[in-house]
Design a protein around this motif. Structure first.
Motif, PDB file in Angstrom:
ATOM      1  N   ARG A  69      70.240 -15.185   9.662  1.00 45.39           N
ATOM      2  CA  ARG A  69      69.003 -14.464   9.982  1.00 45.39           C
ATOM      3  C   ARG A  69      69.270 -13.256  10.875  1.00 45.39           C
ATOM      4  NH1 ARG A  69      63.058 -16.280  10.924  1.00 45.39           N
ATOM      5  NH2 ARG A  69      62.285 -14.863  12.524  1.00 45.39           N
ATOM      6  N   LYS A  70      70.120 -13.432  11.875  1.00 48.12           N
ATOM      7  CA  LYS A  70      70.364 -12.336  12.809  1.00 48.12           C
ATOM      8  C   LYS A  70      70.946 -11.119  12.099  1.00 48.12           C
ATOM      9  CE  LYS A  70      72.814 -11.107  17.069  1.00 48.12           C
ATOM     10  NZ  LYS A  70      73.767 -11.563  18.127  1.00 48.12           N
ATOM     11  N   GLU A  71      71.962 -11.354  11.274  1.00 45.27           N
ATOM     12  CA  GLU A  71      72.598 -10.230  10.573  1.00 45.27           C
ATOM     13  C   GLU A  71      71.647  -9.627   9.537  1.00 45.27           C
ATOM     14  OE1 GLU A  71      76.580  -9.223   7.887  1.00 45.27           O
ATOM     15  OE2 GLU A  71      76.436 -11.132   8.976  1.00 45.27           O
ATOM     16  N   PHE A  72      70.876 -10.476   8.852  1.00 49.03           N
ATOM     17  CA  PHE A  72      69.924  -9.969   7.864  1.00 49.03           C
ATOM     18  C   PHE A  72      68.896  -9.062   8.531  1.00 49.03           C
ATOM     19  CE2 PHE A  72      65.855 -10.340   5.581  1.00 49.03           C
ATOM     20  CZ  PHE A  72      66.229  -9.960   4.296  1.00 49.03           C
ATOM     21  N   CYS A  73      68.389  -9.500   9.664  1.00 46.12           N
ATOM     22  CA  CYS A  73      67.382  -8.705  10.377  1.00 46.12           C
ATOM     23  C   CYS A  73      67.972  -7.395  10.885  1.00 46.12           C
ATOM     24  CB  CYS A  73      66.786  -9.520  11.520  1.00 46.12           C
ATOM     25  SG  CYS A  73      65.691 -10.867  10.973  1.00 46.12           S
ATOM     26  N   GLU A  74      69.178  -7.459  11.397  1.00 42.13           N
ATOM     27  CA  GLU A  74      69.829  -6.232  11.864  1.00 42.13           C
ATOM     28  C   GLU A  74      70.023  -5.246  10.727  1.00 42.13           C
ATOM     29  OE1 GLU A  74      73.426  -7.549  13.660  1.00 42.13           O
ATOM     30  OE2 GLU A  74      72.474  -8.133  15.578  1.00 42.13           O
ATOM     31  N   ARG A  75      70.395  -5.763   9.559  1.00 47.05           N
ATOM     32  CA  ARG A  75      70.646  -4.916   8.387  1.00 47.05           C
ATOM     33  C   ARG A  75      69.385  -4.189   7.938  1.00 47.05           C
ATOM     34  NH1 ARG A  75      73.393  -7.668   3.195  1.00 47.05           N
ATOM     35  NH2 ARG A  75      75.151  -7.714   4.679  1.00 47.05           N
ATOM     36  N   HIS A  76      68.215  -4.822   8.133  1.00 50.60           N
ATOM     37  CA  HIS A  76      66.978  -4.256   7.585  1.00 50.60           C
ATOM     38  C   HIS A  76      65.970  -3.840   8.656  1.00 50.60           C
ATOM     39  CE1 HIS A  76      68.196  -5.131   3.489  1.00 50.60           C
ATOM     40  NE2 HIS A  76      68.551  -6.344   3.873  1.00 50.60           N
ATOM     41  N   GLY A  77      66.425  -3.706   9.889  1.00 50.65           N
ATOM     42  CA  GLY A  77      65.556  -3.223  10.948  1.00 50.65           C
ATOM     43  C   GLY A  77      64.449  -4.187  11.323  1.00 50.65           C
ATOM     44  N   LEU A  78      64.729  -5.471  11.252  1.00 50.96           N
ATOM     45  CA  LEU A  78      63.747  -6.499  11.588  1.00 50.96           C
ATOM     46  C   LEU A  78      64.116  -7.164  12.913  1.00 50.96           C
ATOM     47  CD1 LEU A  78      63.665  -8.059   8.019  1.00 50.96           C
ATOM     48  CD2 LEU A  78      61.783  -6.769   9.054  1.00 50.96           C
ATOM     49  N   ASP A  79      63.137  -7.829  13.517  1.00 52.05           N
ATOM     50  CA  ASP A  79      63.344  -8.519  14.784  1.00 52.05           C
ATOM     51  C   ASP A  79      63.493 -10.013  14.513  1.00 52.05           C
ATOM     52  OD1 ASP A  79      63.301  -9.669  17.276  1.00 52.05           O
ATOM     53  OD2 ASP A  79      61.523  -8.573  17.981  1.00 52.05           O
ATOM     54  N   PRO A  80      64.660 -10.598  14.754  1.00 52.76           N
ATOM     55  CA  PRO A  80      64.850 -12.025  14.463  1.00 52.76           C
ATOM     56  C   PRO A  80      64.000 -12.944  15.330  1.00 52.76           C
ATOM     57  CG  PRO A  80      66.747 -11.130  15.648  1.00 52.76           C
ATOM     58  CD  PRO A  80      65.884  -9.969  15.281  1.00 52.76           C
ATOM     59  N   GLN A  81      63.422 -12.405  16.415  1.00 53.15           N
ATOM     60  CA  GLN A  81      62.595 -13.218  17.305  1.00 53.15           C
ATOM     61  C   GLN A  81      61.141 -13.301  16.839  1.00 53.15           C
ATOM     62  OE1 GLN A  81      64.133 -14.958  19.694  1.00 53.15           O
ATOM     63  NE2 GLN A  81      66.005 -13.967  18.937  1.00 53.15           N
ATOM     64  N   ARG A  82      60.771 -12.454  15.886  1.00 52.41           N
ATOM     65  CA  ARG A  82      59.392 -12.450  15.385  1.00 52.41           C
ATOM     66  C   ARG A  82      59.293 -13.163  14.053  1.00 52.41           C
ATOM     67  NH1 ARG A  82      58.700  -6.220  15.371  1.00 52.41           N
ATOM     68  NH2 ARG A  82      57.077  -6.738  13.842  1.00 52.41           N
ATOM     69  N   ALA A  83      58.085 -13.675  13.777  1.00 42.81           N
ATOM     70  CA  ALA A  83      57.861 -14.415  12.529  1.00 42.81           C
ATOM     71  C   ALA A  83      58.152 -13.529  11.313  1.00 42.81           C
ATOM     72  CB  ALA A  83      56.424 -14.923  12.475  1.00 42.81           C
ATOM     73  N   LEU A  84      58.743 -14.144  10.286  1.00 40.88           N
ATOM     74  CA  LEU A  84      59.133 -13.397   9.088  1.00 40.88           C
ATOM     75  C   LEU A  84      58.726 -14.192   7.845  1.00 40.88           C
ATOM     76  CD1 LEU A  84      62.572 -11.654   8.617  1.00 40.88           C
ATOM     77  CD2 LEU A  84      61.471 -12.849   6.730  1.00 40.88           C
ATOM     78  N   VAL A  85      58.031 -13.542   6.946  1.00 41.16           N
ATOM     79  CA  VAL A  85      57.591 -14.159   5.690  1.00 41.16           C
ATOM     80  C   VAL A  85      58.171 -13.355   4.527  1.00 41.16           C
ATOM     81  CG1 VAL A  85      55.617 -14.656   4.179  1.00 41.16           C
ATOM     82  CG2 VAL A  85      55.473 -15.136   6.636  1.00 41.16           C
ATOM     83  N   THR A  86      58.753 -14.056   3.555  1.00 37.13           N
ATOM     84  CA  THR A  86      59.326 -13.406   2.375  1.00 37.13           C
ATOM     85  C   THR A  86      58.407 -13.591   1.178  1.00 37.13           C
ATOM     86  OG1 THR A  86      61.625 -13.612   3.111  1.00 37.13           O
ATOM     87  CG2 THR A  86      61.254 -13.460   0.742  1.00 37.13           C
ATOM     88  N   LEU A  87      58.210 -12.519   0.432  1.00 34.41           N
ATOM     89  CA  LEU A  87      57.366 -12.522  -0.758  1.00 34.41           C
ATOM     90  C   LEU A  87      58.244 -12.315  -1.989  1.00 34.41           C
ATOM     91  CD1 LEU A  87      54.578 -10.099   0.583  1.00 34.41           C
ATOM     92  CD2 LEU A  87      54.655 -12.599   0.788  1.00 34.41           C
ATOM     93  N   LEU A  88      58.147 -13.212  -2.971  1.00 29.51           N
ATOM     94  CA  LEU A  88      58.912 -13.105  -4.219  1.00 29.51           C
ATOM     95  C   LEU A  88      57.942 -12.890  -5.379  1.00 29.51           C
ATOM     96  CD1 LEU A  88      61.118 -14.382  -2.359  1.00 29.51           C
ATOM     97  CD2 LEU A  88      61.930 -15.591  -4.388  1.00 29.51           C
TER      98      LEU A  88
END
Length: 405
Positions: free
Chosen positions: A193-212
């Motif tokens: 999660r940490k690396e994914f968020c860093e890669r896409h400008g997201l905050d790993p400490q905030r809630a994240l929802v993925t839409l498919l």
């Protein structure tokens, strides 16, 4: 032993004889599963010359399958949509039939894509020594009369769902091998999660929802507007919520946004969305919850352990034509395997921005989220731990009397 074709075909191939295998897949998921099967067969039989050709997509071609027909563009759903593309399907069918009759493959491997592949099996079953079907048509859900066609035209069914072998047995067809689901041994996020968020400008400490939104154009057409509108609504209710749209490799940001605009959703609904392409597993692994278009992706989310809502929508015409013929009341594969509804299903008229936003909020509740993740463990166990592609390759080798190299 002689080769005998017909309802009870017998064949035996000399050890290490070069084998010619026609393999046919028509959708993105089938292309992926077929490519892994080809790789596994070559890995297990390095001393045998294996030549694969047929209907191939990007991954099958990368695995060395000769594309008699290009599978790109074949993944079409809907009655009117299929009718419009009927000339394309007929042309593909004729090309594959001609290639089979001319080249005389030692085996025909059909991967999913039932409306096309069952017809191909019927047409070629008397001309090909062995017909092997990998990933059973969902005959347990609708059009059960297709079991009779399978009995007459398929030598071996390689099943990927744990309840299918018993279903076929109840209907008098015993030539079924359960190999486990291909995703069980292959679905794993490459980064955390940490690396994914860093890669896409997201905050790993905030809630994240993925839409498919799905991989087919028609799926995106009907799901994308609701996903975008629901995302805007839930973001207005949960401060700091982050939304990721995970696109299939064959789809683009423009595909999603065009569908949203055609669906009459205002452009503000797209603000703040983060798009990723070809990173579905990473997006699911990093998510606190997900809205997943019904299909294999629900099992991918289950294996990864992501709480989800299953969504699906088609045109009114397609729904009216197909829904009365479906024999089950559960659509999501994750729920079918669990034996009960773990994930809420928002299908057709039940799928609205309001209902989806409400379910996303519920899934983000810490206690609900924790319980959901625990329930997904039973689904993971049911799918098996071994690599289904390798087990499927072993079953193919047994059917073809291929000795271990």
């Amino acid at each position: 032993m002689p080769i005998k074709f017909g309802p009870h075909r017998i064949c035996s191939f000399p050890m290490n004889k070069p084998l010619s295998i026609m393999i046919v897949a028509g959708e993105a998921s089938g292309d992926s599963h077929a490519a892994r099967l080809v790789d596994a067969l070559r890995e297990q039989h390095p001393a045998t010359e294996l030549h694969f050709y047929g209907c191939a997509g990007r991954k099958m071609k990368a695995a060395g399958v000769e594309a008699i027909v290009d599978a790109e563009g074949m993944a079409i759903i809907g009655i009117l949509e299929v009718i419009r593309e009927l000339p394309m399907f007929l042309k593909a069918f004729r090309k594959l039939k001609s290639a089979a009759l001319e080249r005389r493959p030692d085996a025909l491997i059909l991967v999913d894509f039932p409306e096309f592949n069952l017809r191909l099996a019927k047409t070629l079953s008397k001309s090909v020594p062995k017909v092997i079907y990998y990933i059973s048509p969902q005959v347990w859900a609708w059009k059960q009369k297709r079991v009779q066609d399978i009995k007459h035209n398929v030598d071996q069914m390689l099943s990927i769902l744990p309840f299918e072998k018993a279903f076929y047995s109840e209907h008098g067809f015993e030539k079924v091998t359960y190999v486990g689901h291909p995703i069980a041994g292959s679905v794993k996020p490459r980064i955390g999660r940490k690396e994914f968020c860093e890669r896409h400008g997201l905050d790993p400490q905030r809630a994240l929802v993925t839409l498919l939104p799905g991989s087919r154009r028609m799926e995106i057409k009907y799901t994308a507007p609701v996903l975008a509108e629901a995302g805007e609504l839930v973001r207005s209710q949960i401060e700091g919520l982050q939304l990721v749209v995970a696109l299939a490799p064959s789809r683009s940001k423009d595909d999603f946004e065009s569908a949203v605009f055609r669906g009459g959703v205002r452009k503000e609904a797209l603000e703040g969305l983060v798009y990723v392409n070809g990173e579905t597993h990473e997006a699911l692994g990093s998510a606190d919850a997900a809205a997943v278009t019904s299909g294999t992706a629900t099992l991918e989310a289950a294996v990864i352990g992501t709480p989800m809502c299953v969504v699906y929508k088609v045109s009114k015409l397609n729904n009216a034509a197909i829904r009365p013929r479906i024999k089950i009341d559960t659509f999501g594969l994750v729920n079918l395997i669990a034996g009960h509804k773990i994930a809420r299903e928002l299908i057709q008229n039940d799928l609205t921005a309001q209902s989806l936003a409400e379910e996303i909020r519920r899934l983000l509740d810490p206690q609900v989220n924790e319980r959901f993740r625990a329930e997904l463990e039973s689904v993971r166990r049911s799918l098996g731990k071994e690599d289904a592609s390798k087990l499927a390759a072993q079953a193919v080798a047994r059917e073809l009397d291929l000795a271990s190299d």
